[in-house]
Every structure is written in structure tokens, then in C-alpha cells.
Design a protein around this motif. Structure first.
Motif, PDB file in Angstrom:
ATOM      1  N   ARG A 143      13.991   1.545   4.988  1.00 46.09           N
ATOM      2  CA  ARG A 143      12.574   1.401   4.266  1.00 46.09           C
ATOM      3  C   ARG A 143      11.292   1.225   6.045  1.00 46.09           C
ATOM      4  NH1 ARG A 143      10.528   3.422  -0.228  1.00 46.09           N
ATOM      5  NH2 ARG A 143      12.467   3.511  -1.428  1.00 46.09           N
ATOM      6  N   SER A 144      11.840  -0.040   6.619  1.00 45.36           N
ATOM      7  CA  SER A 144      10.815  -0.269   8.041  1.00 45.36           C
ATOM      8  C   SER A 144      10.761   0.947   8.635  1.00 45.36           C
ATOM      9  CB  SER A 144      11.210  -1.415   8.989  1.00 45.36           C
ATOM     10  OG  SER A 144      12.606  -0.691   8.924  1.00 45.36           O
ATOM     11  N   LEU A 145      11.182   2.328   8.820  1.00 48.21           N
ATOM     12  CA  LEU A 145      11.257   3.038   9.402  1.00 48.21           C
ATOM     13  C   LEU A 145      10.442   4.120   8.982  1.00 48.21           C
ATOM     14  CD1 LEU A 145      11.665   4.892  12.084  1.00 48.21           C
ATOM     15  CD2 LEU A 145      13.223   5.985  11.019  1.00 48.21           C
ATOM     16  N   VAL A 146      10.035   4.209   7.344  1.00 50.80           N
ATOM     17  CA  VAL A 146       9.772   5.278   6.796  1.00 50.80           C
ATOM     18  C   VAL A 146       8.150   4.601   6.984  1.00 50.80           C
ATOM     19  CG1 VAL A 146       8.716   5.616   4.276  1.00 50.80           C
ATOM     20  CG2 VAL A 146      11.539   5.655   4.660  1.00 50.80           C
ATOM     21  N   ARG A 147       7.452   3.452   6.681  1.00 52.13           N
ATOM     22  CA  ARG A 147       6.257   2.950   7.071  1.00 52.13           C
ATOM     23  C   ARG A 147       5.872   2.923   8.318  1.00 52.13           C
ATOM     24  NH1 ARG A 147       3.647   2.003   3.029  1.00 52.13           N
ATOM     25  NH2 ARG A 147       2.682  -0.018   4.154  1.00 52.13           N
ATOM     26  N   ARG A 148       6.366   3.340   9.310  1.00 47.13           N
ATOM     27  CA  ARG A 148       6.567   4.085  10.390  1.00 47.13           C
ATOM     28  C   ARG A 148       5.695   5.347  10.435  1.00 47.13           C
ATOM     29  NH1 ARG A 148       9.365   3.022  16.504  1.00 47.13           N
ATOM     30  NH2 ARG A 148       7.967   4.397  17.427  1.00 47.13           N
ATOM     31  N   PHE A 168       0.848  10.758  12.611  1.00 47.53           N
ATOM     32  CA  PHE A 168       0.493   9.246  12.113  1.00 47.53           C
ATOM     33  C   PHE A 168       2.243   8.527  12.471  1.00 47.53           C
ATOM     34  CE2 PHE A 168       1.490   5.458   9.242  1.00 47.53           C
ATOM     35  CZ  PHE A 168      -0.052   4.966   8.602  1.00 47.53           C
ATOM     36  N   GLY A 169       1.826   7.715  12.904  1.00 49.91           N
ATOM     37  CA  GLY A 169       2.616   6.573  13.855  1.00 49.91           C
ATOM     38  C   GLY A 169       3.434   7.066  14.926  1.00 49.91           C
ATOM     39  N   VAL A 170       3.159   8.084  15.298  1.00 50.72           N
ATOM     40  CA  VAL A 170       4.027   8.513  17.339  1.00 50.72           C
ATOM     41  C   VAL A 170       2.983   8.790  17.477  1.00 50.72           C
ATOM     42  CG1 VAL A 170       4.886  10.670  17.555  1.00 50.72           C
ATOM     43  CG2 VAL A 170       5.505  10.081  16.005  1.00 50.72           C
ATOM     44  N   ARG A 171       2.952   7.844  19.417  1.00 43.93           N
ATOM     45  CA  ARG A 171       2.676   7.708  20.202  1.00 43.93           C
ATOM     46  C   ARG A 171       0.054   7.343  19.661  1.00 43.93           C
ATOM     47  NH1 ARG A 171       2.294  12.139  24.735  1.00 43.93           N
ATOM     48  NH2 ARG A 171       1.823  10.402  25.967  1.00 43.93           N
ATOM     49  N   TYR A 208      -1.983  13.275  11.442  1.00 46.25           N
ATOM     50  CA  TYR A 208      -0.889  13.869  10.431  1.00 46.25           C
ATOM     51  C   TYR A 208      -0.962  12.887   9.422  1.00 46.25           C
ATOM     52  CZ  TYR A 208       2.394  16.603   7.478  1.00 46.25           C
ATOM     53  OH  TYR A 208       2.859  17.474   6.212  1.00 46.25           O
ATOM     54  N   VAL A 209      -1.663  12.610   8.273  1.00 45.99           N
ATOM     55  CA  VAL A 209      -0.661  11.194   7.798  1.00 45.99           C
ATOM     56  C   VAL A 209      -0.166  11.824   6.452  1.00 45.99           C
ATOM     57  CG1 VAL A 209      -1.576   9.021   6.663  1.00 45.99           C
ATOM     58  CG2 VAL A 209      -2.792   9.910   8.674  1.00 45.99           C
ATOM     59  N   PRO A 210       1.219  11.270   5.700  1.00 44.95           N
ATOM     60  CA  PRO A 210       1.996  11.888   5.016  1.00 44.95           C
ATOM     61  C   PRO A 210       2.147  10.148   4.087  1.00 44.95           C
ATOM     62  CG  PRO A 210       3.518  11.993   6.484  1.00 44.95           C
ATOM     63  CD  PRO A 210       1.517  11.328   7.115  1.00 44.95           C
ATOM     64  N   TYR A 211       2.018  10.761   2.523  1.00 49.06           N
ATOM     65  CA  TYR A 211       2.246   9.854   1.391  1.00 49.06           C
ATOM     66  C   TYR A 211       3.116  10.526   0.573  1.00 49.06           C
ATOM     67  CZ  TYR A 211      -1.400  11.148  -1.477  1.00 49.06           C
ATOM     68  OH  TYR A 211      -2.116  12.019  -1.931  1.00 49.06           O
ATOM     69  N   GLY A 212       3.424   9.554   0.066  1.00 46.82           N
ATOM     70  CA  GLY A 212       4.309  10.133  -1.493  1.00 46.82           C
ATOM     71  C   GLY A 212       5.358   9.186  -1.589  1.00 46.82           C
ATOM     72  N   THR A 213       6.187   9.679  -3.087  1.00 41.07           N
ATOM     73  CA  THR A 213       7.366   9.283  -3.211  1.00 41.07           C
ATOM     74  C   THR A 213       8.941   9.367  -1.870  1.00 41.07           C
ATOM     75  OG1 THR A 213       7.491  10.362  -5.115  1.00 41.07           O
ATOM     76  CG2 THR A 213       7.092   8.159  -4.960  1.00 41.07           C
ATOM     77  N   HIS A 214       7.656  11.656  -1.954  1.00 45.46           N
ATOM     78  CA  HIS A 214       9.190  12.707  -1.503  1.00 45.46           C
ATOM     79  C   HIS A 214       8.940  12.558  -0.061  1.00 45.46           C
ATOM     80  CE1 HIS A 214       9.634  14.736  -5.777  1.00 45.46           C
ATOM     81  NE2 HIS A 214       8.575  13.820  -5.699  1.00 45.46           N
ATOM     82  N   TRP A 215       9.161  11.280   0.265  1.00 49.69           N
ATOM     83  CA  TRP A 215       9.523  11.963   2.038  1.00 49.69           C
ATOM     84  C   TRP A 215      10.306  12.041   2.402  1.00 49.69           C
ATOM     85  CZ3 TRP A 215      13.031   8.143   3.269  1.00 49.69           C
ATOM     86  CH2 TRP A 215      13.494   6.727   2.015  1.00 49.69           C
ATOM     87  N   PRO A 220      13.178  14.220   3.108  1.00 46.68           N
ATOM     88  CA  PRO A 220      12.639  15.606   3.995  1.00 46.68           C
ATOM     89  C   PRO A 220      12.074  15.409   5.211  1.00 46.68           C
ATOM     90  CG  PRO A 220      12.764  16.612   1.906  1.00 46.68           C
ATOM     91  CD  PRO A 220      12.353  15.159   1.985  1.00 46.68           C
ATOM     92  N   TYR A 221      11.073  14.985   5.390  1.00 47.06           N
ATOM     93  CA  TYR A 221       9.656  14.665   6.135  1.00 47.06           C
ATOM     94  C   TYR A 221       9.849  13.776   7.597  1.00 47.06           C
ATOM     95  CZ  TYR A 221       5.447  13.332   8.448  1.00 47.06           C
ATOM     96  OH  TYR A 221       4.757  13.060   9.920  1.00 47.06           O
ATOM     97  N   LEU A 222      11.234  12.863   6.896  1.00 53.55           N
ATOM     98  CA  LEU A 222      11.331  11.478   7.863  1.00 53.55           C
ATOM     99  C   LEU A 222      12.756  12.261   8.477  1.00 53.55           C
ATOM    100  CD1 LEU A 222      11.420   9.043   8.618  1.00 53.55           C
ATOM    101  CD2 LEU A 222      13.513   7.891   6.647  1.00 53.55           C
ATOM    102  N   SER A 223      13.191  13.516   7.537  1.00 51.52           N
ATOM    103  CA  SER A 223      14.884  13.261   8.023  1.00 51.52           C
ATOM    104  C   SER A 223      14.105  14.657   9.628  1.00 51.52           C
ATOM    105  CB  SER A 223      15.373  14.709   7.617  1.00 51.52           C
ATOM    106  OG  SER A 223      16.244  13.712   6.504  1.00 51.52           O
ATOM    107  N   ARG A 224      13.076  15.463   9.314  1.00 45.74           N
ATOM    108  CA  ARG A 224      12.501  16.160  10.379  1.00 45.74           C
ATOM    109  C   ARG A 224      12.388  14.856  11.998  1.00 45.74           C
ATOM    110  NH1 ARG A 224      11.277  19.530   5.932  1.00 45.74           N
ATOM    111  NH2 ARG A 224       9.378  18.706   5.740  1.00 45.74           N
ATOM    112  N   ARG A 225      11.300  14.454  11.363  1.00 50.11           N
ATOM    113  CA  ARG A 225      10.828  13.228  12.512  1.00 50.11           C
ATOM    114  C   ARG A 225      12.020  12.458  13.412  1.00 50.11           C
ATOM    115  NH1 ARG A 225       7.461  15.297  10.198  1.00 50.11           N
ATOM    116  NH2 ARG A 225       8.298  16.940  11.678  1.00 50.11           N
ATOM    117  N   ILE A 226      12.868  12.623  12.506  1.00 45.34           N
ATOM    118  CA  ILE A 226      14.492  11.764  13.595  1.00 45.34           C
ATOM    119  C   ILE A 226      14.913  12.910  14.432  1.00 45.34           C
ATOM    120  CG2 ILE A 226      16.788  10.805  12.684  1.00 45.34           C
ATOM    121  CD1 ILE A 226      15.812   9.704  10.393  1.00 45.34           C
TER     122      ILE A 226
END
Length: 307
Positions: free
Chosen positions: A29-34, A255-258, A275-282, A284-290
């Protein structure tokens, strides 16, 4: 294939494992919030307010993609319409991004077109710009068809995204010229086979610059979506050398990058959007950021080990 591409494809492959997904959803969750503003629209608007205070504009995105039912698609449309109405009340630039698969593109192009019409009928009178994100290569043709259909129906407050890692993108750009699209240019974040996409980071970067310069030469408005300091520097150098005014292009970052780079570019007088994403379906988005940055994988591992 470059090491960057090997890393990205490996991460995206592992991220598709249901057990890995469950583990990360439960303990990272801490990474998600980033990288995600929150699960509610109110949290996203608060994040946008903070960015605006720093001179950086927000692109708000209710996360979701690849729905499995019409009911789900209409639910996402309702959420996006709520976003459009709420953001239209704010004094700063109004900008929304969405994916057509969250509006049922995989179920029916007609359904996605219907739901997009409904969104644009609300957005355009309120001065809200809507960006159609580009998804993986099997969905490019359908996305282009829907964009063209919307423009031919008279909608103007809608933009498109092109990805520099796909072999086809220059042809797609040339085919779009009659529509004078407001264009966001990205490298591309999906796992694509060697038959359709460049597998070498140097070639993807070179194509990114080539396509951006071509679009500017053709008179298009271009949003350069990158965090790469070298690419940003080259865009600045080229536009200055060619006399391209700053109201013809902008920089977009996540959002959260540099965040310090976002503020610095804004202070230099460039238009900058986060780009500010929000919502519960995070997920797939987080996977692409990783997959984009090895440092993010270490943050995930630290989150998992630390509970």
C-alpha cells in the motif's frame, strides 16, 4: 533486446500471476500511495489542488480497464461523468484521461462509442478536455476508429495518444493529420512482441523524438510524456532552435515521479501536467509503473518484507 526491455517484459509477465497480484494488493500500500492519488475522487481533487499551487496542472484519471460487462462499463461512465462535473467547478485547467476498454471497447465498439458520446456531451460545454489513452497493440485500430468517428461527429475537445515503440505509429500519425489531433506522445508501457514493437530502448527513444518533431512540423499540438532528462532536454533544444512557441507543446509526467522536475519545468515557463490516477482498480497501472523503473521493484520488495 535491451536489458530495459527484458526487465519490463519479465515484470509484466510476473505481475499477471494471480498470487503475485493478491500479495501486492495486500502488502504494498505504501507504494500505491506514492503513484496513485487515492481511491476517491475527493482525494484526487485534493492532490490536483496541491499540484496547481506548484504551477503544475493535473490530468485526472479514474483507473479502470478491460471490463467484462456492459453494466461495469456504464458504471465507469457514471464515475467519469461525476469527475467531469466536479472538475468543471474548479478554477484551474480541466483535463480528464480515460481508457476505452473501461467503457466496454472489448465488448462492443458501438457501446464504447455511445458512452464516449455521453461523456463528451457533458465535458465539452464545461470546458473539460478528454484524452483517450492508447492501450496495447491489439486495441490500436479500434481506438483510432473511435477517435475518428467522434471527430467526424463534431467533437473537438478530445485528444489521442500514440506510442513510439510500435512500428506502425508513424503511419498512424500521418493518417491522422487531416484531423489535426491534440496528441500525447508516449514510449509505450505494455508487453509487446518483437513482431510489432521495437525491443531496443535506444530505438524507442529515437522514434519518440522523430515522431514528436514530425508532429510539430505538421502543426499539431504535442504533449511529450516522458521523465527522461535527455529527451526533455532535446525537446527544449529543438523547439527553441526551430522557434516553436511554448503554446504548441507541453510536458507530461506521472504523479509521484520526479516532482522536482515538474516544478522546475513549470518555473521555466513550460506547460506541465501531472497524470493523477485514482480509484480502486489501481493494480494494472501500478504493474506498469514497476515495469518502467527497477527502483520501483525494490520499493515493492521492501513493502512486502516490511509488511
Amino acid at each position: 533486446m535491451s536489458l530495459d526491455l527484458v526487465y519490463r517484459q519479465a515484470v509484466l509477465s510476473v505481475a499477471g500471476n494471480p498470487k503475485v497480484e493478491a500479495l501486492i494488493k495486500g502488502r504494498a500500500r505504501s507504494l500505491v500511495r506514492r503513484y496513485v492519488a487515492g481511491e476517491s475522487l475527493e482525494e484526487a481533487l485534493q492532490a490536483a489542488e496541491r499540484l496547481e499551487a506548484e504551477g503544475v496542472h493535473a490530468i485526472l484519471d479514474l483507473l479502470g480497464e478491460m471490463v467484462h460487462s456492459e453494466e461495469e462499463a456504464r458504471g465507469f461512465q457514471a464515475g467519469i461523468l461525476e469527475l467531469v462535473r466536479k472538475i468543471s467547478e474548479r478554477p484551474w485547467p480541466k483535463y480528464v484521461s480515460l481508457k476505452l476498454t473501461q467503457l466496454g471497447l472489448d465488448l462492443s465498439e458501438a457501446l464504447a462509442l455511445e458512452l464516449m458520446r455521453g461523456i463528451l456531451r457533458e465535458a465539452e460545454p464545461r470546458g473539460v478536455f478528454v484524452r483517450l489513452d492508447m492501450e496495447d497493440s491489439p486495441r490500436v485500430d479500434a481506438t483510432l476508429r473511435l477517435y475518428k468517428a467522434l471527430r467526424e461527429e463534431g467533437f473537438h475537445g478530445v485528444g489521442l495518444v500514440l506510442q513510439s515503440y510500435l512500428f506502425r505509429t508513424e503511419k498512424d500519425l500521418l493518417d491522422l493529420l487531416p484531423y489535426k489531433p491534440n496528441l500525447r506522445l508516449v514510449k509505450g508501457a505494455y508487453r509487446e512482441p518483437k513482431e510489432v514493437a521495437f525491443q531496443d530502448k535506444r530505438l524507442i527513444d529515437a522514434e519518440f523524438l522523430h515522431l514528436g518533431k514530425l508532429a510539430l512540423k505538421e502543426g499539431l499540438y504535442v504533449a511529450f510524456a516522458t521523465h527522461d532528462p535527455r529527451l526533455i532536454a532535446e525537446v527544449k533544444r529543438y523547439t527553441q532552435a526551430m522557434g516553436v512557441p511554448r503554446d504548441r507543446f507541453e510536458f507530461q509526467l506521472l504523479f509521484g515521479v520526479r516532482p522536482e522536475e515538474q516544478r522546475r519545468l513549470a518555473q521555466e515557463g513550460y506547460t506541465v501536467r501531472a497524470y493523477v490516477p485514482y480509484g480502486t482498480h489501481w493494480y494494472p497501472y501500478l504493474s506498469r509503473r514497476i515495469a518502467e523503473r527497477p527502483e520501483n521493484l525494490f520499493l515493492v520488495l521492501r513493502s512486502l518484507l516490511g509488511g
